[in-house]
Design a protein around this motif. Structure first.
Motif, PDB file in Angstrom:
ATOM      1  N   GLY A  18      -0.595  -6.475  -6.885  1.00  0.00           N
ATOM      2  CA  GLY A  18      -1.413  -7.629  -6.546  1.00  0.00           C
ATOM      3  C   GLY A  18      -0.637  -8.798  -5.987  1.00  0.00           C
ATOM      4  O   GLY A  18      -1.205  -9.874  -5.799  1.00  0.00           O
ATOM      5  N   LEU A  19       0.647  -8.595  -5.667  1.00  0.00           N
ATOM      6  CA  LEU A  19       1.465  -9.675  -5.133  1.00  0.00           C
ATOM      7  C   LEU A  19       1.792  -9.492  -3.656  1.00  0.00           C
ATOM      8  O   LEU A  19       1.703 -10.432  -2.877  1.00  0.00           O
ATOM      9  CB  LEU A  19       2.787  -9.787  -5.916  1.00  0.00           C
ATOM     10  CG  LEU A  19       2.797 -10.665  -7.169  1.00  0.00           C
ATOM     11  CD1 LEU A  19       4.194 -10.676  -7.773  1.00  0.00           C
ATOM     12  CD2 LEU A  19       2.345 -12.078  -6.871  1.00  0.00           C
ATOM     13  N   VAL A  20       2.174  -8.280  -3.267  1.00  0.00           N
ATOM     14  CA  VAL A  20       2.673  -8.018  -1.924  1.00  0.00           C
ATOM     15  C   VAL A  20       1.752  -7.032  -1.215  1.00  0.00           C
ATOM     16  O   VAL A  20       1.486  -5.944  -1.728  1.00  0.00           O
ATOM     17  CB  VAL A  20       4.108  -7.454  -1.965  1.00  0.00           C
ATOM     18  CG1 VAL A  20       4.630  -7.211  -0.553  1.00  0.00           C
ATOM     19  CG2 VAL A  20       5.028  -8.406  -2.735  1.00  0.00           C
ATOM     20  N   THR A  21       1.288  -7.416  -0.025  1.00  0.00           N
ATOM     21  CA  THR A  21       0.311  -6.596   0.699  1.00  0.00           C
ATOM     22  C   THR A  21       0.851  -5.220   1.045  1.00  0.00           C
ATOM     23  O   THR A  21       0.173  -4.200   0.840  1.00  0.00           O
ATOM     24  CB  THR A  21      -0.130  -7.313   1.992  1.00  0.00           C
ATOM     25  OG1 THR A  21      -0.649  -8.599   1.655  1.00  0.00           O
ATOM     26  CG2 THR A  21      -1.198  -6.514   2.716  1.00  0.00           C
ATOM     27  N   ASP A  22       2.053  -5.156   1.587  1.00  0.00           N
ATOM     28  CA  ASP A  22       2.598  -3.878   2.035  1.00  0.00           C
ATOM     29  C   ASP A  22       3.585  -3.292   1.027  1.00  0.00           C
ATOM     30  O   ASP A  22       4.537  -2.600   1.403  1.00  0.00           O
ATOM     31  CB  ASP A  22       3.273  -4.030   3.399  1.00  0.00           C
ATOM     32  CG  ASP A  22       4.356  -5.109   3.376  1.00  0.00           C
ATOM     33  OD1 ASP A  22       4.468  -5.807   2.342  1.00  0.00           O
ATOM     34  OD2 ASP A  22       5.082  -5.244   4.380  1.00  0.00           O
ATOM     35  N   ALA A  23       3.380  -3.581  -0.272  1.00  0.00           N
ATOM     36  CA  ALA A  23       4.280  -3.051  -1.298  1.00  0.00           C
ATOM     37  C   ALA A  23       4.226  -1.526  -1.317  1.00  0.00           C
ATOM     38  O   ALA A  23       3.173  -0.917  -1.098  1.00  0.00           O
ATOM     39  CB  ALA A  23       3.881  -3.608  -2.664  1.00  0.00           C
ATOM     40  N   SER A  24       5.357  -0.909  -1.553  1.00  0.00           N
ATOM     41  CA  SER A  24       5.412   0.551  -1.688  1.00  0.00           C
ATOM     42  C   SER A  24       5.914   0.889  -3.087  1.00  0.00           C
ATOM     43  O   SER A  24       6.693   0.137  -3.683  1.00  0.00           O
ATOM     44  CB  SER A  24       6.335   1.163  -0.627  1.00  0.00           C
ATOM     45  OG  SER A  24       7.663   0.675  -0.777  1.00  0.00           O
ATOM     46  N   TYR A  25       5.456   2.003  -3.601  1.00  0.00           N
ATOM     47  CA  TYR A  25       5.774   2.400  -4.966  1.00  0.00           C
ATOM     48  C   TYR A  25       6.332   3.818  -4.970  1.00  0.00           C
ATOM     49  O   TYR A  25       5.897   4.673  -4.198  1.00  0.00           O
ATOM     50  CB  TYR A  25       4.533   2.307  -5.855  1.00  0.00           C
ATOM     51  CG  TYR A  25       3.953   0.901  -5.885  1.00  0.00           C
ATOM     52  CD1 TYR A  25       4.446  -0.057  -6.752  1.00  0.00           C
ATOM     53  CD2 TYR A  25       2.931   0.535  -5.007  1.00  0.00           C
ATOM     54  CE1 TYR A  25       3.931  -1.352  -6.763  1.00  0.00           C
ATOM     55  CE2 TYR A  25       2.408  -0.758  -5.013  1.00  0.00           C
ATOM     56  CZ  TYR A  25       2.916  -1.690  -5.896  1.00  0.00           C
ATOM     57  OH  TYR A  25       2.410  -2.958  -5.899  1.00  0.00           O
ATOM     58  N   GLU A  26       7.295   4.043  -5.843  1.00  0.00           N
ATOM     59  CA  GLU A  26       7.926   5.350  -5.950  1.00  0.00           C
ATOM     60  C   GLU A  26       7.834   5.833  -7.391  1.00  0.00           C
ATOM     61  O   GLU A  26       7.759   5.037  -8.330  1.00  0.00           O
ATOM     62  CB  GLU A  26       9.392   5.286  -5.521  1.00  0.00           C
ATOM     63  CG  GLU A  26       9.590   4.886  -4.065  1.00  0.00           C
ATOM     64  CD  GLU A  26      11.054   4.793  -3.698  1.00  0.00           C
ATOM     65  OE1 GLU A  26      11.901   4.950  -4.622  1.00  0.00           O
ATOM     66  OE2 GLU A  26      11.362   4.551  -2.519  1.00  0.00           O
ATOM     67  N   SER A  27       7.868   7.141  -7.540  1.00  0.00           N
ATOM     68  CA  SER A  27       7.834   7.729  -8.869  1.00  0.00           C
ATOM     69  C   SER A  27       9.189   8.350  -9.192  1.00  0.00           C
ATOM     70  O   SER A  27      10.002   8.607  -8.300  1.00  0.00           O
ATOM     71  CB  SER A  27       6.738   8.786  -8.964  1.00  0.00           C
ATOM     72  OG  SER A  27       6.993   9.865  -8.078  1.00  0.00           O
ATOM     73  N   PHE A  28       9.438   8.558 -10.447  1.00  0.00           N
ATOM     74  CA  PHE A  28      10.618   9.305 -10.894  1.00  0.00           C
ATOM     75  C   PHE A  28      10.185  10.255 -12.000  1.00  0.00           C
ATOM     76  O   PHE A  28       9.085  10.127 -12.553  1.00  0.00           O
ATOM     77  CB  PHE A  28      11.739   8.363 -11.359  1.00  0.00           C
ATOM     78  CG  PHE A  28      11.403   7.528 -12.556  1.00  0.00           C
ATOM     79  CD1 PHE A  28      11.695   7.962 -13.843  1.00  0.00           C
ATOM     80  CD2 PHE A  28      10.797   6.283 -12.406  1.00  0.00           C
ATOM     81  CE1 PHE A  28      11.398   7.183 -14.946  1.00  0.00           C
ATOM     82  CE2 PHE A  28      10.489   5.496 -13.506  1.00  0.00           C
ATOM     83  CZ  PHE A  28      10.791   5.945 -14.786  1.00  0.00           C
ATOM     84  N   SER A  29      11.046  11.188 -12.324  1.00  0.00           N
ATOM     85  CA  SER A  29      10.686  12.226 -13.283  1.00  0.00           C
ATOM     86  C   SER A  29      11.705  12.309 -14.406  1.00  0.00           C
ATOM     87  O   SER A  29      12.884  11.969 -14.233  1.00  0.00           O
ATOM     88  CB  SER A  29      10.587  13.593 -12.595  1.00  0.00           C
ATOM     89  OG  SER A  29       9.599  13.582 -11.594  1.00  0.00           O
TER      90      SER A  29
END
Length: 425
Positions: free
Chosen positions: A332-343
């Motif tokens: 909810g802060l950055v429009t083009d934010a990207s997120y990654e997962s880890f295992s």
């Protein structure tokens, strides 16, 4: 004793606060002189020939100003002033002593008793007018102060009623928020999930939960909305609707298939969807951090996306503690934010712990925060306890670290205990 026409609501000259004057003197001639002067000034005047008679009048009549001779047989002016001050009154009464004394000791004695001013005989009409004007100013300030105090008291009473109503509403809101975490301990085959939700006030912005997924997996989430109070609680409640197994079609972790059923949306995509929803649909100034984890019940394989939330903890079967994570951006802060997962892989008897920064950022009395090192110690200390008792012990130890003065931030925690695949309950 003489009384002019007196009406309770009469105002004094030019609307002054002194309306009624009591003249007290054992000399009839002196009384007549004062009455004549005061009447010309426009006051209602009552006269009394003794202190005893004056006190009886003051008990039954509202008197704003008393002008009394000091030396009188029986009750003198000083004693009258003292007894006048002791009468129960709603407003202050001004008291002027008439005296032929000019010794400083006598004046000081009169002031100590409660006299407000003095006039020396013989009385000069201009001086009398000036002394009354001074009394007017004092009484006007006293009345204005009383009125302001009355308004303050009335306002405080109104605020108190509003606060009571708000407090009742907040208590109900707390009950509703706590109902979002219906089961504090849930069993999903080889995994057991224990949950903690402890707002610092009536309601807070933290939320934790767990839900079932296809392919023998479960989802666990921990979120922390910025700020505190009602707005944060409302947002956390709305987010809970997007991560619930009560309505799978609305759960953003699930994708409905055309042929029926659901498949699982990756954790990073879920974070991306929630970010778009926050920025385009909700348009709120608030934001939130989150950790979302999927645990495979048959293998212990775990997929995690971290969105600005504290680093997840694994409490291993040997009671060692490890932190995992890559930080990530809040939602909810950055429009083009990207997120990654880890295992990571949970081994039998391992525990995955998702928690809010109310733990790690809790300060002691010197202002030093607990941080990850202190949190790891708290976790390890309670490692042998069942999950729910472990959470209670962690909160207890955190409160002790803070000095026992109460915790200033919301606390939330989800503890996933992974069992042997053949140890299903």
């Amino acid at each position: 004793m003489l009384s002019k026409n007196i009406k309770p609501d009469d105002a004094g000259p030019s609307g002054n606060v002194i309306r009624r004057v009591l003249v007290v003197d054992d000399s009839r001639a002196q009384r007549r002189l004062l009455v004549a002067t005061l009447t010309k000034l426009g006051f209602d005047v009552i006269e009394a020939e003794s202190g005893e008679a004056a006190l009886a009048i003051a008990r039954s009549t509202e008197i704003e100003l008393v002008i009394s001779d000091w030396m009188m047989p029986g009750m003198d002016g000083l004693t009258l002033c003292q007894k006048f001050r002791a009468l129960p009154r709603e407003t202050y009464g001004y008291f002027i002593l008439l005296t032929s004394k000019n010794e400083k000791g006598a004046v000081a004695q009169g002031l100590d008793i409660g006299a407000d001013d003095f006039l020396t005989k013989p009385i000069n009409s201009e001086e009398l007018r000036a002394r009354i004007a001074a009394g007017e100013r004092i009484l006007r300030m006293e009345r204005e102060l009383n009125e302001k105090n009355r308004l303050v008291v009335a306002t405080l009473e109104e605020i108190s009623l509003l606060y009571d109503a708000l407090n009742r509403d907040l208590i109900e809101a707390r009950k509703m928020q706590q109902s979002l975490v219906r089961d504090r301990l849930r069993t999903f085959g080889t995994a057991e999930v224990a949950l903690l939700l402890k707002p610092s006030g009536h309601v807070g912005g933290d939320l934790v939960g767990a839900f079932e997924l296809p392919d023998n997996r479960i989802g666990i989430f921990a979120i922390d909305v910025s700020g505190h109070g009602i707005a944060s609680a409302l947002l956390s409640a709305r987010i809970a609707g997007y991560l619930s197994d009560a309505a799978p079609a609305q759960n953003v972790a699930l994708i409905q298939q055309p042929e029926g059923g659901f498949r699982v949306r990756p954790t990073a995509e879920v974070a991306d969807m929630l970010n778009k929803i926050m920025l385009s649909d909700m348009k709120s100034d608030l934001y939130f951090t989150m950790t979302l984890a999927y645990v495979c019940l048959s293998t212990g394989e775990t997929e995690i996306t971290q969105c600005g939330h504290p680093n997840p903890v694994v409490l291993h079967a040997d009671e060692s503690v490890s932190f995992h994570g890559n930080g990530g951006l809040p939602i909810g802060l950055v429009t083009d934010a990207s997120y990654e997962s880890f295992s990571l892989v949970l081994e039998p008897q391992d525990r995955l712990i998702l928690y809010s920064d109310g733990f790690t950022e809790c300060p002691d009395r010197s202002g030093q925060e607990l941080e990850e090192t202190g949190f790891a110690a708290i976790v390890a200390k309670s490692a042998a306890l069942p999950a729910q008792e472990m959470i209670e012990a962690m909160v207890w130890d955190l409160d002790s670290f803070a000095g026992g003065d109460g915790l200033m931030d919301d606390l939330s925690c989800a503890v996933v205990t992974y069992r042997e695949p053949d140890a299903r309950t």
